[in-house]
Design a protein around this motif. Sequence first.
Motif: not given
Length: 201
Positions: A150-156
């Motif tokens: 999977a991929f996700a969205l978030g901060s560095a």
Amino acid sequence: MLRDSAGDVRWGLPQHLDASIGTGVAYALRAHGRQHTVVDTSSALVQLVRSGALDVAIIEHPCVTEGLEVGPVTQLSRSVLVASDHPLTSARRPSLRMLRGLALSCPSRDDNPPAFDALIDRLRARGLDPEVLPFTTAAAQAAAVASGAAFALGSASTQSPFITAVTVTENDLAIRLRVVSRTDSVQDAADAVISAIWTLR
């Protein structure tokens, strides 16, 4: 000030937000008394504010907020999080299309249907229509990403030796936040929350 009978400031934030947002808000609210913090879904937080159980909450936009005072929408940029050996991490021009074949690890649609649908629509507009893999904890999401499924969205700040944060060329995937409070509430603490989020842009 926004306080309950015990003198606490009662505020909430979505369970999937980056920890830096919660800590920044908690720091800003120190001048408003003791804090009681609730972590839940955006939809649940709206209901808690509406019922009077909370004074103020951060929610993901869009969300149904009828009957509440709402602050401005603030956008915070997000990176794409993938396993550290994914081709996206070494691409000269990283693109969302390179994520084809991966599921999207994100909160369940039940958490906030309008925000979920808006995100899926934005991905589809960029040529990506992923399977959705809901998560309930940050650890579960990190495991799904590190596994390569999977991929996700978030901060560095979410990076680890096994997960890399990548800024894609068509990065219109910012998270949209706003602050809600009861209509009969004094707005000083709500304004402090709005200001704290604004500084994180």
